[in-house]
Design a protein around this motif. Structure first.
Motif, PDB file in Angstrom:
ATOM      1  N   SER A  60      15.635 -44.725  62.485  1.00  0.00           N
ATOM      2  CA  SER A  60      16.126 -44.472  61.077  1.00  0.00           C
ATOM      3  C   SER A  60      17.522 -44.975  60.972  1.00  0.00           C
ATOM      4  CB  SER A  60      16.460 -42.782  61.322  1.00  0.00           C
ATOM      5  OG  SER A  60      17.233 -42.441  62.152  1.00  0.00           O
ATOM      6  N   THR A  61      17.810 -45.945  61.752  1.00  0.00           N
ATOM      7  CA  THR A  61      18.991 -46.742  61.854  1.00  0.00           C
ATOM      8  C   THR A  61      19.191 -47.731  60.784  1.00  0.00           C
ATOM      9  OG1 THR A  61      18.395 -47.950  63.527  1.00  0.00           O
ATOM     10  CG2 THR A  61      19.749 -46.151  64.011  1.00  0.00           C
ATOM     11  N   GLY A  62      17.908 -48.438  60.277  1.00  0.00           N
ATOM     12  CA  GLY A  62      17.878 -49.336  59.442  1.00  0.00           C
ATOM     13  C   GLY A  62      17.113 -48.612  58.172  1.00  0.00           C
ATOM     14  N   PRO A  63      17.022 -49.380  56.927  1.00  0.00           N
ATOM     15  CA  PRO A  63      16.254 -48.887  55.815  1.00  0.00           C
ATOM     16  C   PRO A  63      14.549 -48.751  56.274  1.00  0.00           C
ATOM     17  CG  PRO A  63      17.490 -50.973  55.508  1.00  0.00           C
ATOM     18  CD  PRO A  63      17.452 -50.705  57.018  1.00  0.00           C
ATOM     19  N   ASP A  64      14.237 -47.765  55.656  1.00  0.00           N
ATOM     20  CA  ASP A  64      12.886 -47.210  55.569  1.00  0.00           C
ATOM     21  C   ASP A  64      12.176 -48.235  54.817  1.00  0.00           C
ATOM     22  OD1 ASP A  64      10.316 -46.266  55.019  1.00  0.00           O
ATOM     23  OD2 ASP A  64      11.065 -44.182  55.115  1.00  0.00           O
ATOM     24  N   LEU A  65      11.033 -48.837  55.411  1.00  0.00           N
ATOM     25  CA  LEU A  65      10.210 -49.870  54.992  1.00  0.00           C
ATOM     26  C   LEU A  65       9.024 -49.807  54.252  1.00  0.00           C
ATOM     27  CD1 LEU A  65      10.621 -52.410  57.743  1.00  0.00           C
ATOM     28  CD2 LEU A  65      12.209 -52.245  55.796  1.00  0.00           C
ATOM     29  N   THR A  66       8.772 -48.531  53.888  1.00  0.00           N
ATOM     30  CA  THR A  66       7.736 -47.628  53.181  1.00  0.00           C
ATOM     31  C   THR A  66       7.292 -48.468  51.949  1.00  0.00           C
ATOM     32  OG1 THR A  66       7.654 -45.757  54.514  1.00  0.00           O
ATOM     33  CG2 THR A  66       6.359 -45.725  52.708  1.00  0.00           C
ATOM     34  N   ASN A  67       8.515 -48.390  51.149  1.00  0.00           N
ATOM     35  CA  ASN A  67       8.035 -48.748  49.777  1.00  0.00           C
ATOM     36  C   ASN A  67       8.503 -50.533  49.684  1.00  0.00           C
ATOM     37  OD1 ASN A  67       7.332 -46.485  48.854  1.00  0.00           O
ATOM     38  ND2 ASN A  67       9.491 -45.812  48.697  1.00  0.00           N
ATOM     39  N   VAL A  68       8.614 -51.191  50.747  1.00  0.00           N
ATOM     40  CA  VAL A  68       9.057 -52.566  50.748  1.00  0.00           C
ATOM     41  C   VAL A  68       8.052 -53.443  49.875  1.00  0.00           C
ATOM     42  CG1 VAL A  68       7.848 -53.500  52.806  1.00  0.00           C
ATOM     43  CG2 VAL A  68       9.972 -54.613  51.922  1.00  0.00           C
ATOM     44  N   SER A  69       6.821 -52.818  49.657  1.00  0.00           N
ATOM     45  CA  SER A  69       5.968 -53.817  48.833  1.00  0.00           C
ATOM     46  C   SER A  69       6.566 -53.730  47.425  1.00  0.00           C
ATOM     47  CB  SER A  69       4.333 -53.319  49.137  1.00  0.00           C
ATOM     48  OG  SER A  69       4.401 -51.939  48.658  1.00  0.00           O
ATOM     49  N   GLN A  70       7.104 -52.784  46.881  1.00  0.00           N
ATOM     50  CA  GLN A  70       7.199 -52.598  45.626  1.00  0.00           C
ATOM     51  C   GLN A  70       8.363 -53.693  45.114  1.00  0.00           C
ATOM     52  OE1 GLN A  70       8.533 -48.912  44.356  1.00  0.00           O
ATOM     53  NE2 GLN A  70       6.575 -47.713  45.523  1.00  0.00           N
ATOM     54  N   LYS A  71       9.182 -54.035  46.090  1.00  0.00           N
ATOM     55  CA  LYS A  71      10.363 -54.738  45.864  1.00  0.00           C
ATOM     56  C   LYS A  71      10.008 -56.420  46.048  1.00  0.00           C
ATOM     57  CE  LYS A  71      14.996 -56.372  47.386  1.00  0.00           C
ATOM     58  NZ  LYS A  71      16.175 -56.021  48.561  1.00  0.00           N
ATOM     59  N   TYR A  72       9.141 -56.387  46.925  1.00  0.00           N
ATOM     60  CA  TYR A  72       8.660 -58.012  47.198  1.00  0.00           C
ATOM     61  C   TYR A  72       7.101 -58.131  46.858  1.00  0.00           C
ATOM     62  CZ  TYR A  72      12.788 -58.342  50.439  1.00  0.00           C
ATOM     63  OH  TYR A  72      13.917 -58.762  50.540  1.00  0.00           O
ATOM     64  N   SER A  73       6.823 -57.645  45.593  1.00  0.00           N
ATOM     65  CA  SER A  73       5.408 -57.640  45.422  1.00  0.00           C
ATOM     66  C   SER A  73       5.160 -59.067  44.902  1.00  0.00           C
ATOM     67  CB  SER A  73       5.105 -56.686  43.960  1.00  0.00           C
ATOM     68  OG  SER A  73       3.984 -56.913  43.570  1.00  0.00           O
ATOM     69  N   ASN A  74       3.957 -59.722  45.414  1.00  0.00           N
ATOM     70  CA  ASN A  74       3.863 -60.949  45.146  1.00  0.00           C
ATOM     71  C   ASN A  74       5.007 -62.043  45.606  1.00  0.00           C
ATOM     72  OD1 ASN A  74       1.388 -60.544  43.928  1.00  0.00           O
ATOM     73  ND2 ASN A  74       2.589 -59.980  41.753  1.00  0.00           N
ATOM     74  N   LYS A  75       5.910 -61.506  46.388  1.00  0.00           N
ATOM     75  CA  LYS A  75       7.226 -62.174  47.029  1.00  0.00           C
ATOM     76  C   LYS A  75       6.787 -62.327  48.500  1.00  0.00           C
ATOM     77  CE  LYS A  75       9.984 -60.847  43.075  1.00  0.00           C
ATOM     78  NZ  LYS A  75      11.271 -60.750  42.776  1.00  0.00           N
ATOM     79  N   LYS A  76       5.597 -62.828  49.048  1.00  0.00           N
ATOM     80  CA  LYS A  76       5.417 -62.689  50.527  1.00  0.00           C
ATOM     81  C   LYS A  76       6.358 -63.625  51.410  1.00  0.00           C
ATOM     82  CE  LYS A  76       2.049 -63.546  54.002  1.00  0.00           C
ATOM     83  NZ  LYS A  76       0.460 -63.768  54.204  1.00  0.00           N
ATOM     84  N   ASP A  77       6.443 -64.892  50.544  1.00  0.00           N
ATOM     85  CA  ASP A  77       7.271 -65.811  51.253  1.00  0.00           C
ATOM     86  C   ASP A  77       8.727 -65.428  51.319  1.00  0.00           C
ATOM     87  OD1 ASP A  77       4.975 -67.552  51.592  1.00  0.00           O
ATOM     88  OD2 ASP A  77       5.366 -68.858  49.783  1.00  0.00           O
ATOM     89  N   GLU A  78       9.357 -64.865  50.204  1.00  0.00           N
ATOM     90  CA  GLU A  78      10.443 -64.478  50.364  1.00  0.00           C
ATOM     91  C   GLU A  78      10.905 -63.368  51.212  1.00  0.00           C
ATOM     92  OE1 GLU A  78      13.566 -62.364  46.862  1.00  0.00           O
ATOM     93  OE2 GLU A  78      11.803 -63.455  46.190  1.00  0.00           O
ATOM     94  N   LEU A  79       9.935 -62.493  51.252  1.00  0.00           N
ATOM     95  CA  LEU A  79      10.065 -61.445  52.605  1.00  0.00           C
ATOM     96  C   LEU A  79      10.197 -61.981  53.758  1.00  0.00           C
ATOM     97  CD1 LEU A  79       9.917 -58.626  53.341  1.00  0.00           C
ATOM     98  CD2 LEU A  79       7.617 -58.417  53.347  1.00  0.00           C
ATOM     99  N   MET A  80       9.210 -63.189  54.092  1.00  0.00           N
ATOM    100  CA  MET A  80       9.050 -63.700  55.524  1.00  0.00           C
ATOM    101  C   MET A  80      10.448 -64.659  55.710  1.00  0.00           C
ATOM    102  SD  MET A  80       5.162 -65.122  55.454  1.00  0.00           S
ATOM    103  CE  MET A  80       5.429 -66.085  56.851  1.00  0.00           C
ATOM    104  N   ASP A  81      11.040 -65.042  54.694  1.00  0.00           N
ATOM    105  CA  ASP A  81      12.229 -65.762  54.569  1.00  0.00           C
ATOM    106  C   ASP A  81      13.350 -64.846  55.032  1.00  0.00           C
ATOM    107  OD1 ASP A  81      11.437 -68.169  54.186  1.00  0.00           O
ATOM    108  OD2 ASP A  81      11.717 -67.934  51.901  1.00  0.00           O
ATOM    109  N   PHE A  82      13.540 -63.583  54.445  1.00  0.00           N
ATOM    110  CA  PHE A  82      14.479 -62.660  54.767  1.00  0.00           C
ATOM    111  C   PHE A  82      14.218 -62.020  56.141  1.00  0.00           C
ATOM    112  CE2 PHE A  82      16.240 -58.545  55.156  1.00  0.00           C
ATOM    113  CZ  PHE A  82      17.471 -58.596  54.154  1.00  0.00           C
ATOM    114  N   ILE A  83      13.054 -61.803  56.588  1.00  0.00           N
ATOM    115  CA  ILE A  83      12.607 -61.636  58.262  1.00  0.00           C
ATOM    116  C   ILE A  83      13.119 -62.446  59.173  1.00  0.00           C
ATOM    117  CG2 ILE A  83      11.343 -60.608  59.726  1.00  0.00           C
ATOM    118  CD1 ILE A  83       9.709 -59.438  57.355  1.00  0.00           C
ATOM    119  N   ARG A  84      12.737 -63.698  58.719  1.00  0.00           N
ATOM    120  CA  ARG A  84      12.933 -64.940  59.480  1.00  0.00           C
ATOM    121  C   ARG A  84      14.534 -65.163  59.906  1.00  0.00           C
ATOM    122  NH1 ARG A  84      10.915 -68.465  56.740  1.00  0.00           N
ATOM    123  NH2 ARG A  84       8.766 -68.437  57.548  1.00  0.00           N
ATOM    124  N   GLN A  85      15.282 -65.079  58.883  1.00  0.00           N
ATOM    125  CA  GLN A  85      16.751 -65.323  58.877  1.00  0.00           C
ATOM    126  C   GLN A  85      17.349 -64.394  57.975  1.00  0.00           C
ATOM    127  OE1 GLN A  85      18.531 -67.705  61.322  1.00  0.00           O
ATOM    128  NE2 GLN A  85      19.916 -66.241  60.830  1.00  0.00           N
TER     129      GLN A  85
END
Length: 426
Positions: free
Chosen positions: A372-397
């Motif tokens: 619970s120390t970081g954001p809940d990722l349950t609804n991350v698909s709504q923010k990054y719908s059709n933006k898989k590369d953007e999500l990967m970039d965020f996680i990568r760096q």
């Protein structure tokens, strides 16, 4: 095997509670051991049995406390192995000799604490003071050793290049951080007895005069040493600055001055300032009129002492060991390359997204599972719908300010893609 997660409170809170209780007893073991032998020496010099009575009382508490502290120490080791297995294995291996020495020193501390308490009437005063000095010495050495491990986690120093166990022990902040740890142990040891005797001296009894004398004695010790604490704090901060400000961000200095550790640092500085001001009032007003001010200073110091632990812990974030091991208990990519001689780590890569997410659960939850120390990722698909590369970039760096609390992804590209696919599932 699935990772172990405590329900409701979570692993981090459970570990923090055990550590904080252990810290209270461990820090008094240092300050109390020194206070006891100083009191006995002073009472012997002044031929005043009240100070010897104080030493005897403190030694009895120390003797009983060591048993509790030993259990808590074992609990911390067990929890580290069970809840943070990769991290525990790395830390115990890297700091093998300090941990071994710590165990031996603590055993000697327990032995001499018991001897000191049980030989008041069976040996000469000089020999008994010698036993007390040995107890105090081993208490201080235990603090030095455990601080060395703590300092390594915050500033690994030359170990980042050499992987030498000596460099893991002899870090750039070792001496300053040790002083900044041992000094408040001595202060709190005196002030805890001051608070106890303050309460006892306000209640009419045949021992009231004794408690008043001891109250003034411990107030003098704690009130004098307290003025040294801001100096040790400033020297410690300056050393952290010189040792880390040129390192890649977010480094410990950045975290202290404008990151995850800043609120804790400012709170600690504020409480320390209150303690110093109240102590000045105590000395100006005199003991009888000013001891309520010193009582306020004592409680400010107690709270600041615990917050100091959180400040150090936040300063190395988003790593368990700064820039060496991430919060998911994985080595950073740079450290992986160094430890493997630069070889690519591709064999046996995990490509199951749910399995990869296990390393993220220490901070993040997903569909009701995780931290619970970081954001809940349950609804991350709504923010990054059709933006898989953007999500990967965020996680990568992770970009700023997320990189203040989140480490770059340390797995392979196949693992990263599998993780993104898992998080983007409906």
């Amino acid at each position: 095997m699935d990772r172990i997660d405590f329900p409701l409170l979570g692993n981090s809170i459970i570990m923090a509670v055990v550590i904080l209780v252990h810290v209270f007893f461990a820090f008094f073991a240092v300050g109390g051991s020194v206070l006891a032998v100083v009191s006995e020496w002073w009472g012997t010099k002044k031929k005043d049995n009240d100070y010897i009575r104080l030493a005897r009382s403190v030694s009895g508490f120390l003797s009983d406390m060591m048993k509790i502290n030993g259990v808590l120490g074992v609990a911390i080791v067990v929890l580290t192995i069970g809840l943070w297995t990769p991290f525990g294995a790395f830390l115990y291996s890297t700091q093998f000799w300090p941990f071994l020495a710590e165990g031996g020193v603590f055993l000697l501390l327990m032995i001499f604490a018991v001897i000191y308490h049980n030989t008041w009437d069976s040996v000469s005063r000089g020999m008994h003071i010698f036993y007390g000095l040995l107890t105090a010495f081993f208490a201080i050495m235990a603090g030095v050793l455990i601080n060395a491990i703590w300092a390594f986690m915050m500033v690994p120093g030359k170990w980042m290049e050499t992987q030498s166990r000596w460099d893991a022990f002899n870090t750039p902040i070792l001496s300053e951080s040790t002083t900044h740890l041992i000094l408040p142990c001595l202060i709190n040891g005196a002030l805890l007895v001051f608070v106890w005797t303050y309460w006892k001296s306000t209640k009419p009894s045949e021992d009231q005069q004794y408690y008043q004398k001891v109250n003034k004695f411990t107030a003098s010790i704690g009130g004098t040493l307290l003025f040294l604490q801001p100096i040790s704090g400033i020297l410690f901060l300056l050393k952290v600055k010189s040792a880390t400000e040129a390192l890649p961000t977010p480094n410990p200095w950045v975290q202290l001055t404008g990151g995850a550790a800043t609120p804790f640092l400012y709170t600690m500085i504020g409480l320390g300032s209150v303690a110093v001001i109240c102590t000045i009032l105590y000395w100006v007003m005199g003991h009888e009129k000013g001891r309520k001010a010193l009582l306020a200073a004592s409680f400010a110091m107690f709270i600041a002492f615990f917050i100091g632990g959180f400040t150090r812990e936040r300063a190395r974030k988003p790593y368990l060991v700064w820039n060496v091991m991430s919060m998911d208990q994985q080595f950073t990519k740079t450290m992986k390359d160094k430890l493997s001689g630069g070889a690519e780590q591709t064999a046996g890569a995990v490509v199951n997204g749910e399995q990869v997410f296990q390393g993220c659960k220490g901070c993040h939850s997903y569909k009701g599972q995780g931290g619970s120390t970081g954001p809940d990722l349950t609804n991350v698909s709504q923010k990054y719908s059709n933006k898989k590369d953007e999500l990967m970039d965020f996680i990568r760096q992770p970009p700023s300010p997320a990189n203040m609390v989140m480490t770059p992804f340390s797995g392979s590209e196949a693992e990263l893609e599998a993780l993104a696919d898992y998080l983007l599932k409906n």
